[in-house]
Design a protein around this motif. Sequence first.
Motif, PDB file in Angstrom:
ATOM      1  N   LEU A   1     -16.188  -3.494  -4.057  1.00 38.03           N
ATOM      2  CA  LEU A   1     -15.450  -2.673  -3.091  1.00 38.03           C
ATOM      3  C   LEU A   1     -15.947  -2.938  -1.675  1.00 38.03           C
ATOM      4  O   LEU A   1     -15.150  -3.128  -0.746  1.00 38.03           O
ATOM      5  CB  LEU A   1     -15.615  -1.191  -3.445  1.00 38.03           C
ATOM      6  CG  LEU A   1     -15.004  -0.180  -2.479  1.00 38.03           C
ATOM      7  CD1 LEU A   1     -13.498  -0.381  -2.358  1.00 38.03           C
ATOM      8  CD2 LEU A   1     -15.322   1.254  -2.915  1.00 38.03           C
TER       9      LEU A   1
ATOM     10  N   SER B   1      -5.716  16.919  -8.723  1.00 36.75           N
ATOM     11  CA  SER B   1      -5.173  17.340  -7.431  1.00 36.75           C
ATOM     12  C   SER B   1      -6.120  17.089  -6.265  1.00 36.75           C
ATOM     13  O   SER B   1      -5.699  17.006  -5.122  1.00 36.75           O
ATOM     14  CB  SER B   1      -4.822  18.831  -7.478  1.00 36.75           C
ATOM     15  OG  SER B   1      -5.993  19.566  -7.786  1.00 36.75           O
ATOM     16  N   GLU B   2      -7.427  16.964  -6.552  1.00 38.64           N
ATOM     17  CA  GLU B   2      -8.352  16.742  -5.430  1.00 38.64           C
ATOM     18  C   GLU B   2      -8.468  15.268  -5.043  1.00 38.64           C
ATOM     19  O   GLU B   2      -9.209  14.924  -4.128  1.00 38.64           O
ATOM     20  CB  GLU B   2      -9.738  17.314  -5.736  1.00 38.64           C
ATOM     21  CG  GLU B   2     -10.613  16.452  -6.614  1.00 38.64           C
ATOM     22  CD  GLU B   2     -10.350  16.670  -8.095  1.00 38.64           C
ATOM     23  OE1 GLU B   2      -9.323  17.335  -8.417  1.00 38.64           O
ATOM     24  OE2 GLU B   2     -11.142  16.199  -8.934  1.00 38.64           O
ATOM     25  N   ARG B   3      -7.730  14.412  -5.717  1.00 37.76           N
ATOM     26  CA  ARG B   3      -7.730  12.986  -5.377  1.00 37.76           C
ATOM     27  C   ARG B   3      -6.778  12.727  -4.217  1.00 37.76           C
ATOM     28  O   ARG B   3      -5.710  13.332  -4.141  1.00 37.76           O
ATOM     29  CB  ARG B   3      -7.277  12.157  -6.579  1.00 37.76           C
ATOM     30  CG  ARG B   3      -8.191  12.267  -7.786  1.00 37.76           C
ATOM     31  CD  ARG B   3      -9.328  11.274  -7.697  1.00 37.76           C
ATOM     32  NE  ARG B   3     -10.136  11.275  -8.908  1.00 37.76           N
ATOM     33  CZ  ARG B   3     -11.044  10.343  -9.193  1.00 37.76           C
ATOM     34  NH1 ARG B   3     -11.239   9.338  -8.358  1.00 37.76           N
ATOM     35  NH2 ARG B   3     -11.743  10.419 -10.290  1.00 37.76           N
ATOM     36  N   ASP B   4      -7.145  11.803  -3.341  1.00 38.56           N
ATOM     37  CA  ASP B   4      -6.259  11.436  -2.245  1.00 38.56           C
ATOM     38  C   ASP B   4      -5.581  10.104  -2.567  1.00 38.56           C
ATOM     39  O   ASP B   4      -6.239   9.060  -2.598  1.00 38.56           O
ATOM     40  CB  ASP B   4      -7.049  11.307  -0.944  1.00 38.56           C
ATOM     41  CG  ASP B   4      -6.151  10.863   0.200  1.00 38.56           C
ATOM     42  OD1 ASP B   4      -5.136  11.546   0.442  1.00 38.56           O
ATOM     43  OD2 ASP B   4      -6.448   9.826   0.818  1.00 38.56           O
TER      44      ASP B   4
ATOM     45  N   ARG C   1      -8.641  -2.631   9.221  1.00 38.34           N
ATOM     46  CA  ARG C   1      -9.152  -1.260   9.337  1.00 38.34           C
ATOM     47  C   ARG C   1     -10.488  -1.301  10.078  1.00 38.34           C
ATOM     48  O   ARG C   1     -11.132  -2.334  10.135  1.00 38.34           O
ATOM     49  CB  ARG C   1      -9.287  -0.585   7.964  1.00 38.34           C
ATOM     50  CG  ARG C   1     -10.226  -1.251   6.988  1.00 38.34           C
ATOM     51  CD  ARG C   1     -10.527  -0.357   5.775  1.00 38.34           C
ATOM     52  NE  ARG C   1      -9.363   0.047   5.014  1.00 38.34           N
ATOM     53  CZ  ARG C   1      -8.889  -0.623   3.968  1.00 38.34           C
ATOM     54  NH1 ARG C   1      -9.467  -1.722   3.564  1.00 38.34           N
ATOM     55  NH2 ARG C   1      -7.838  -0.178   3.316  1.00 38.34           N
TER      56      ARG C   1
ATOM     57  N   THR D   1      -6.176   6.973  -0.204  1.00 36.76           N
ATOM     58  CA  THR D   1      -7.539   6.438  -0.282  1.00 36.76           C
ATOM     59  C   THR D   1      -7.776   5.739  -1.610  1.00 36.76           C
ATOM     60  O   THR D   1      -8.424   4.690  -1.671  1.00 36.76           O
ATOM     61  CB  THR D   1      -8.575   7.567  -0.092  1.00 36.76           C
ATOM     62  OG1 THR D   1      -8.302   8.242   1.141  1.00 36.76           O
ATOM     63  CG2 THR D   1      -9.981   7.014  -0.060  1.00 36.76           C
ATOM     64  N   GLU D   2      -7.221   6.300  -2.673  1.00 31.52           N
ATOM     65  CA  GLU D   2      -7.378   5.679  -3.987  1.00 31.52           C
ATOM     66  C   GLU D   2      -6.730   4.299  -4.022  1.00 31.52           C
ATOM     67  O   GLU D   2      -7.279   3.343  -4.574  1.00 31.52           O
ATOM     68  CB  GLU D   2      -6.759   6.573  -5.082  1.00 31.52           C
ATOM     69  CG  GLU D   2      -7.458   7.921  -5.264  1.00 31.52           C
ATOM     70  CD  GLU D   2      -8.868   7.783  -5.856  1.00 31.52           C
ATOM     71  OE1 GLU D   2      -9.246   6.685  -6.295  1.00 31.52           O
ATOM     72  OE2 GLU D   2      -9.591   8.800  -5.851  1.00 31.52           O
TER      73      GLU D   2
ATOM     74  N   ILE E   1     -13.988   5.349   3.157  1.00 29.33           N
ATOM     75  CA  ILE E   1     -13.517   5.045   1.802  1.00 29.33           C
ATOM     76  C   ILE E   1     -14.695   4.988   0.837  1.00 29.33           C
ATOM     77  O   ILE E   1     -14.630   5.499  -0.288  1.00 29.33           O
ATOM     78  CB  ILE E   1     -12.716   3.723   1.787  1.00 29.33           C
ATOM     79  CG1 ILE E   1     -11.382   3.935   2.514  1.00 29.33           C
ATOM     80  CG2 ILE E   1     -12.484   3.239   0.366  1.00 29.33           C
ATOM     81  CD1 ILE E   1     -10.542   2.691   2.656  1.00 29.33           C
TER      82      ILE E   1
ATOM     83  N   ARG F   1     -16.781  11.127  -5.414  1.00 30.86           N
ATOM     84  CA  ARG F   1     -16.249  11.230  -6.766  1.00 30.86           C
ATOM     85  C   ARG F   1     -17.285  10.824  -7.804  1.00 30.86           C
ATOM     86  O   ARG F   1     -17.388  11.413  -8.875  1.00 30.86           O
ATOM     87  CB  ARG F   1     -15.010  10.329  -6.939  1.00 30.86           C
ATOM     88  CG  ARG F   1     -13.833  10.661  -6.043  1.00 30.86           C
ATOM     89  CD  ARG F   1     -13.298  12.054  -6.312  1.00 30.86           C
ATOM     90  NE  ARG F   1     -12.465  12.563  -5.227  1.00 30.86           N
ATOM     91  CZ  ARG F   1     -12.896  12.955  -4.041  1.00 30.86           C
ATOM     92  NH1 ARG F   1     -14.188  12.877  -3.741  1.00 30.86           N
ATOM     93  NH2 ARG F   1     -12.063  13.433  -3.127  1.00 30.86           N
TER      94      ARG F   1
ATOM     95  N   GLU G   1       0.832  -1.208   0.000  1.00 28.77           N
ATOM     96  CA  GLU G   1       0.000   0.000   0.000  1.00 28.77           C
ATOM     97  C   GLU G   1       0.866   1.258   0.000  1.00 28.77           C
ATOM     98  O   GLU G   1       0.595   2.210  -0.733  1.00 28.77           O
ATOM     99  CB  GLU G   1      -0.924  -0.018   1.223  1.00 28.77           C
ATOM    100  CG  GLU G   1      -2.000   1.046   1.155  1.00 28.77           C
ATOM    101  CD  GLU G   1      -2.971   0.969   2.336  1.00 28.77           C
ATOM    102  OE1 GLU G   1      -3.469  -0.139   2.628  1.00 28.77           O
ATOM    103  OE2 GLU G   1      -3.208   2.011   2.964  1.00 28.77           O
TER     104      GLU G   1
ATOM    105  N   ALA H   1      -6.115   2.344  -1.382  1.00 27.83           N
ATOM    106  CA  ALA H   1      -6.914   1.456  -0.526  1.00 27.83           C
ATOM    107  C   ALA H   1      -8.145   0.969  -1.277  1.00 27.83           C
ATOM    108  O   ALA H   1      -8.517  -0.205  -1.204  1.00 27.83           O
ATOM    109  CB  ALA H   1      -7.319   2.181   0.758  1.00 27.83           C
ATOM    110  N   THR H   2      -8.762   1.884  -2.016  1.00 30.19           N
ATOM    111  CA  THR H   2      -9.937   1.524  -2.813  1.00 30.19           C
ATOM    112  C   THR H   2      -9.590   0.458  -3.841  1.00 30.19           C
ATOM    113  O   THR H   2     -10.281  -0.562  -3.964  1.00 30.19           O
ATOM    114  CB  THR H   2     -10.502   2.769  -3.527  1.00 30.19           C
ATOM    115  OG1 THR H   2     -10.877   3.746  -2.554  1.00 30.19           O
ATOM    116  CG2 THR H   2     -11.709   2.403  -4.377  1.00 30.19           C
TER     117      THR H   2
ATOM    118  N   LEU I   1     -13.676  -4.398   1.293  1.00 24.65           N
ATOM    119  CA  LEU I   1     -13.521  -3.657   2.550  1.00 24.65           C
ATOM    120  C   LEU I   1     -14.010  -4.497   3.731  1.00 24.65           C
ATOM    121  O   LEU I   1     -13.404  -4.479   4.810  1.00 24.65           O
ATOM    122  CB  LEU I   1     -14.303  -2.338   2.486  1.00 24.65           C
ATOM    123  CG  LEU I   1     -13.721  -1.277   1.550  1.00 24.65           C
ATOM    124  CD1 LEU I   1     -14.664  -0.080   1.430  1.00 24.65           C
ATOM    125  CD2 LEU I   1     -12.340  -0.828   2.025  1.00 24.65           C
TER     126      LEU I   1
ATOM    127  N   TYR J   1     -15.894   8.512   0.226  1.00 19.90           N
ATOM    128  CA  TYR J   1     -14.961   9.173  -0.696  1.00 19.90           C
ATOM    129  C   TYR J   1     -15.280   8.773  -2.137  1.00 19.90           C
ATOM    130  O   TYR J   1     -15.358   9.608  -3.039  1.00 19.90           O
ATOM    131  CB  TYR J   1     -13.528   8.781  -0.324  1.00 19.90           C
ATOM    132  CG  TYR J   1     -12.465   9.236  -1.293  1.00 19.90           C
ATOM    133  CD1 TYR J   1     -11.768  10.429  -1.075  1.00 19.90           C
ATOM    134  CD2 TYR J   1     -12.128   8.475  -2.401  1.00 19.90           C
ATOM    135  CE1 TYR J   1     -10.778  10.855  -1.956  1.00 19.90           C
ATOM    136  CE2 TYR J   1     -11.150   8.891  -3.287  1.00 19.90           C
ATOM    137  CZ  TYR J   1     -10.473  10.075  -3.064  1.00 19.90           C
ATOM    138  OH  TYR J   1      -9.497  10.490  -3.932  1.00 19.90           O
TER     139      TYR J   1
END
Lengths: 208, 208
Positions: free
Chosen positions: B167, A153-156, B180, A159-160, B188, B195, A135, A162-163, B171, B191
Amino acid sequence: MPKQVDHDQRRRQLTEALLRIAGTRGLRAVSMREIAAEAGVSLRVVQYYFTDKQALLDSGLTELTARLDRRVRQRAAATTGELSARSVLEAVLGAILPTDEQSRLDSLAWTAYYTAALTDPALAATALIRPDALEDFLTTRLTTAQQAGDLASERDPRTEVATLLALANGLTASVLGRQRSHEAATAIIDYHLDRLFEPTATLWPPPD
Amino acid sequence: MPKQVDHDQRRRQLTEALLRIAGTRGLRAVSMREIAAEAGVSLRVVQYYFTDKQALLDSGLTELTARLDRRVRQRAAATTGELSARSVLEAVLGAILPTDEQSRLDSLAWTAYYTAALTDPALAATALIRPDALEDFLTTRLTTAQQAGDLASERDPRTEVATLLALANGLTASVLGRQRSHEAATAIIDYHLDRLFEPTATLWPPPD
DNA sequence: GCTGTTAGGATACGATCGTATCCTAACAGC
DNA sequence: GCTGTTAGGATACGATCGTATCCTAACAGC
């Protein structure tokens, strides 16, 4: 020292027999005698090279982890030159999903181990380790891609990642259950990656 | 007819005992005698109300399916008035993820059943059914949302639903393995939904 | 009050499990 | 060539499993 036998080779042979049984008939079907039969040796040989059944199960889990790790690295190495974050993600996620018969068996065995570990303290310590290293590696890759402008830029990034890993695991379960083909699972991942790496600003306004 | 006993009640009592064992110590630990002990009855009683172990296991699986179904419907009903596609998705996905202790036990038992079914023909038919109904329902909801302009036109509703369900399953596995918390898993999903329902055209161009 | 059915206690069955024990064939070192 | 170690064959152990059998207490219907 009489009758030289390669102990490591013997243990590997028995561990592989164990994983074949676990992958085809489940951990439920794994017994000392079944392993002996699958490996074509006597019960005594299984006892001779492993102190007890738990040691054998531990060995199976270690081998399984090594195989998955090898698969990921091979896929990563196969994308030589191609250093884009997306190609790395495709390689890793493609290595997680069962594709051929061998990876299907390994994936089945892995699922059996993971599920058993949820209610078996003897396995929990080894099987339920958090896949932090993977990860972290992917998050770093994705962060770099973001700095290069390949990711909105607004993507983390964390978290992406982990998704994506959870998605790959969920899809794996459905592939193992023959609810979808591995091609269908790959298509879903590709679709997801398409959205992930889409240019930030779409050129048309939403129809209203 | 002498000594009237409610057979259905008895069978429910035994089925619940079975699921408690499966959720805490795994399907591996489920034996006729253990069920009897857990339910506080004698072995004979277990034998009397179920023809054999397989019938008991089938009953457990049926009950588990019913519980999950009930949970989904309750969550859906709790969002009265709120008819947005997003709130429906949140309800369904929230029902899949283990939150309290009871849903954790049920989720564990379900995972044990699913994994066992992968290598056990006797369970495969019942446990590996494709969750078509749920997927179709959500796809229809999402398609409607798309027509209403709440979802970008280039999104594919069915693939999005498949992604969300896979997903949620992935999870769930990580929550069960205590990798987690369920709050982290919910975050998650939120999030991801953020999007998904984002306005199509972002107002700023990508920095380059 | 007698009778027949039902609910469940007591016990035993063969199969299979992990593990332990006993023994011997084969070979290396002297 | 003798000796000591190693590799593994043969067999048996108690525990646990699902299942079967036998029997009896309790009660409804007459």
